[in-house]
Motif scaffolding. Sequence first.
Motif, PDB file in Angstrom:
ATOM      1  N   GLU A 183      25.496   4.603 -11.832  1.00  0.00           N
ATOM      2  CA  GLU A 183      24.552   3.638 -12.153  1.00  0.00           C
ATOM      3  C   GLU A 183      24.124   3.850 -13.547  1.00  0.00           C
ATOM      4  O   GLU A 183      24.163   3.249 -14.639  1.00  0.00           O
ATOM      5  CB  GLU A 183      23.623   2.947 -11.286  1.00  0.00           C
ATOM      6  CG  GLU A 183      23.607   1.325 -11.389  1.00  0.00           C
ATOM      7  CD  GLU A 183      22.676   1.074 -10.410  1.00  0.00           C
ATOM      8  OE1 GLU A 183      22.157   0.016 -10.801  1.00  0.00           O
ATOM      9  OE2 GLU A 183      22.543   1.346  -8.992  1.00  0.00           O
ATOM     10  N   VAL A 184      23.572   5.165 -13.566  1.00  0.00           N
ATOM     11  CA  VAL A 184      22.860   5.556 -14.652  1.00  0.00           C
ATOM     12  C   VAL A 184      24.190   5.865 -15.915  1.00  0.00           C
ATOM     13  O   VAL A 184      23.941   5.349 -16.958  1.00  0.00           O
ATOM     14  CB  VAL A 184      22.272   7.102 -14.429  1.00  0.00           C
ATOM     15  CG1 VAL A 184      22.065   7.610 -15.946  1.00  0.00           C
ATOM     16  CG2 VAL A 184      20.770   6.502 -13.865  1.00  0.00           C
ATOM     17  N   ILE A 185      25.265   6.377 -15.335  1.00  0.00           N
ATOM     18  CA  ILE A 185      26.300   6.779 -16.171  1.00  0.00           C
ATOM     19  C   ILE A 185      26.886   5.338 -16.764  1.00  0.00           C
ATOM     20  O   ILE A 185      27.257   5.131 -17.982  1.00  0.00           O
ATOM     21  CB  ILE A 185      27.510   7.610 -15.426  1.00  0.00           C
ATOM     22  CG1 ILE A 185      26.889   8.911 -15.158  1.00  0.00           C
ATOM     23  CG2 ILE A 185      28.729   7.623 -16.281  1.00  0.00           C
ATOM     24  CD1 ILE A 185      27.949   9.669 -14.223  1.00  0.00           C
ATOM     25  N   ALA A 186      26.872   4.461 -15.892  1.00  0.00           N
ATOM     26  CA  ALA A 186      27.489   3.133 -16.091  1.00  0.00           C
ATOM     27  C   ALA A 186      26.399   2.527 -17.348  1.00  0.00           C
ATOM     28  O   ALA A 186      26.857   1.862 -18.466  1.00  0.00           O
ATOM     29  CB  ALA A 186      27.609   2.100 -15.110  1.00  0.00           C
ATOM     30  N   TYR A 187      25.158   2.562 -17.105  1.00  0.00           N
ATOM     31  CA  TYR A 187      24.256   2.027 -17.984  1.00  0.00           C
ATOM     32  C   TYR A 187      24.261   2.513 -19.402  1.00  0.00           C
ATOM     33  O   TYR A 187      24.020   2.045 -20.342  1.00  0.00           O
ATOM     34  CB  TYR A 187      22.866   2.466 -17.310  1.00  0.00           C
ATOM     35  CG  TYR A 187      21.576   1.732 -18.178  1.00  0.00           C
ATOM     36  CD1 TYR A 187      21.472   0.526 -18.101  1.00  0.00           C
ATOM     37  CD2 TYR A 187      21.054   2.763 -18.958  1.00  0.00           C
ATOM     38  CE1 TYR A 187      20.106  -0.069 -18.686  1.00  0.00           C
ATOM     39  CE2 TYR A 187      19.677   1.958 -19.779  1.00  0.00           C
ATOM     40  CZ  TYR A 187      19.638   0.727 -19.707  1.00  0.00           C
ATOM     41  OH  TYR A 187      18.601   0.250 -20.294  1.00  0.00           O
ATOM     42  N   ALA A 188      24.625   3.870 -19.554  1.00  0.00           N
ATOM     43  CA  ALA A 188      24.892   4.620 -20.670  1.00  0.00           C
ATOM     44  C   ALA A 188      26.345   4.060 -21.287  1.00  0.00           C
ATOM     45  O   ALA A 188      26.702   4.784 -22.486  1.00  0.00           O
ATOM     46  CB  ALA A 188      24.903   6.039 -20.556  1.00  0.00           C
ATOM     47  N   GLY A 189      27.004   3.195 -20.719  1.00  0.00           N
ATOM     48  CA  GLY A 189      28.400   2.621 -21.379  1.00  0.00           C
ATOM     49  C   GLY A 189      29.319   3.728 -21.188  1.00  0.00           C
ATOM     50  O   GLY A 189      30.492   3.503 -21.917  1.00  0.00           O
ATOM     51  N   LEU A 190      29.341   4.465 -20.310  1.00  0.00           N
ATOM     52  CA  LEU A 190      30.465   5.640 -20.066  1.00  0.00           C
ATOM     53  C   LEU A 190      31.528   5.212 -19.155  1.00  0.00           C
ATOM     54  O   LEU A 190      31.177   4.667 -17.757  1.00  0.00           O
ATOM     55  CB  LEU A 190      29.881   6.722 -19.882  1.00  0.00           C
ATOM     56  CG  LEU A 190      28.852   7.459 -21.164  1.00  0.00           C
ATOM     57  CD1 LEU A 190      28.184   8.824 -20.514  1.00  0.00           C
ATOM     58  CD2 LEU A 190      29.718   7.576 -22.280  1.00  0.00           C
ATOM     59  N   ARG A 191      32.502   5.302 -19.181  1.00  0.00           N
ATOM     60  CA  ARG A 191      33.500   5.297 -18.389  1.00  0.00           C
ATOM     61  C   ARG A 191      34.451   6.403 -18.149  1.00  0.00           C
ATOM     62  O   ARG A 191      34.749   7.322 -18.973  1.00  0.00           O
ATOM     63  CB  ARG A 191      34.683   4.140 -18.942  1.00  0.00           C
ATOM     64  CG  ARG A 191      33.868   2.503 -18.885  1.00  0.00           C
ATOM     65  CD  ARG A 191      35.076   1.646 -18.811  1.00  0.00           C
ATOM     66  NE  ARG A 191      34.380   0.394 -18.752  1.00  0.00           N
ATOM     67  CZ  ARG A 191      33.760  -0.341 -19.799  1.00  0.00           C
ATOM     68  NH1 ARG A 191      34.142   0.120 -20.922  1.00  0.00           N
ATOM     69  NH2 ARG A 191      33.348  -1.553 -19.706  1.00  0.00           N
ATOM     70  N   ASP A 192      35.097   6.626 -17.129  1.00  0.00           N
ATOM     71  CA  ASP A 192      36.006   7.825 -16.955  1.00  0.00           C
ATOM     72  C   ASP A 192      37.039   7.791 -17.581  1.00  0.00           C
ATOM     73  O   ASP A 192      37.789   6.752 -17.875  1.00  0.00           O
ATOM     74  CB  ASP A 192      36.495   7.843 -15.413  1.00  0.00           C
ATOM     75  CG  ASP A 192      35.347   7.943 -14.315  1.00  0.00           C
ATOM     76  OD1 ASP A 192      34.048   8.090 -14.715  1.00  0.00           O
ATOM     77  OD2 ASP A 192      35.691   8.079 -13.160  1.00  0.00           O
ATOM     78  N   PRO A 193      37.352   9.070 -18.359  1.00  0.00           N
ATOM     79  CA  PRO A 193      38.737   8.980 -19.346  1.00  0.00           C
ATOM     80  C   PRO A 193      39.978   8.672 -18.669  1.00  0.00           C
ATOM     81  O   PRO A 193      40.908   8.533 -19.144  1.00  0.00           O
ATOM     82  CB  PRO A 193      38.520  10.323 -20.048  1.00  0.00           C
ATOM     83  CG  PRO A 193      37.342  11.004 -19.098  1.00  0.00           C
ATOM     84  CD  PRO A 193      36.620  10.118 -18.389  1.00  0.00           C
TER      85      PRO A 193
END
Length: 195
Positions: A183-193
């Motif tokens: 959820e933190v990663i998503a909040y930072a706007g990051l998606r799996d490459p």
Amino acid sequence: MILYLHGFRSAPASIKARALKARMVERGLAERFWCAQLPVSPRAAIALAETEIARIRAAGLEPTVVGSSLGGYYATWLAERHDLRAVLINPAVVAPLSLEAYVGIQDNLYTGERFEFTRGHIDELRAIEVPAITRPERFWLLVETGDEVLDYRHAVQKYAGARQTVLEGGDHGFSRWNDYLDEVIAYAGLRDPRP
């Protein structure tokens, strides 16, 4: 890009920093994570983070600061000054007061390094205090009510209007951190490459 700011007497080897880094590596996002050993001096810690923020933006990326305890205090100032999103984990809300008792020789809990924390450092903390956040929508507060170091209610009040996750029990280390990594990663706007 995530800039992780560790707490007082902590290090990049902290449990939360290592867990977030490992999850980002697992998801192919290793190059989107930054966590460095912060200097004892708050002024120097902020300068180091600001240099990294400038580097990230020059590369065309947008940083999100994630700060734990004293790192949350720093993250608040950086978010306000540079219009950033911030995730705050059991943040030190009144760091100049809560760290007053630590003036003197201290040991880093992860590196074993000894350092001196001075009244001058307390003054540097006062210089970056944010009396009130201006855009609550920038912030996500994660606190546990069982924090034995800081009173979670101070953070709930300070970040009124922000997204708040208040969990019963736990401790200052935020015992349920691993439940929130994605959820933190998503909040930072990051998606799996990778697809």
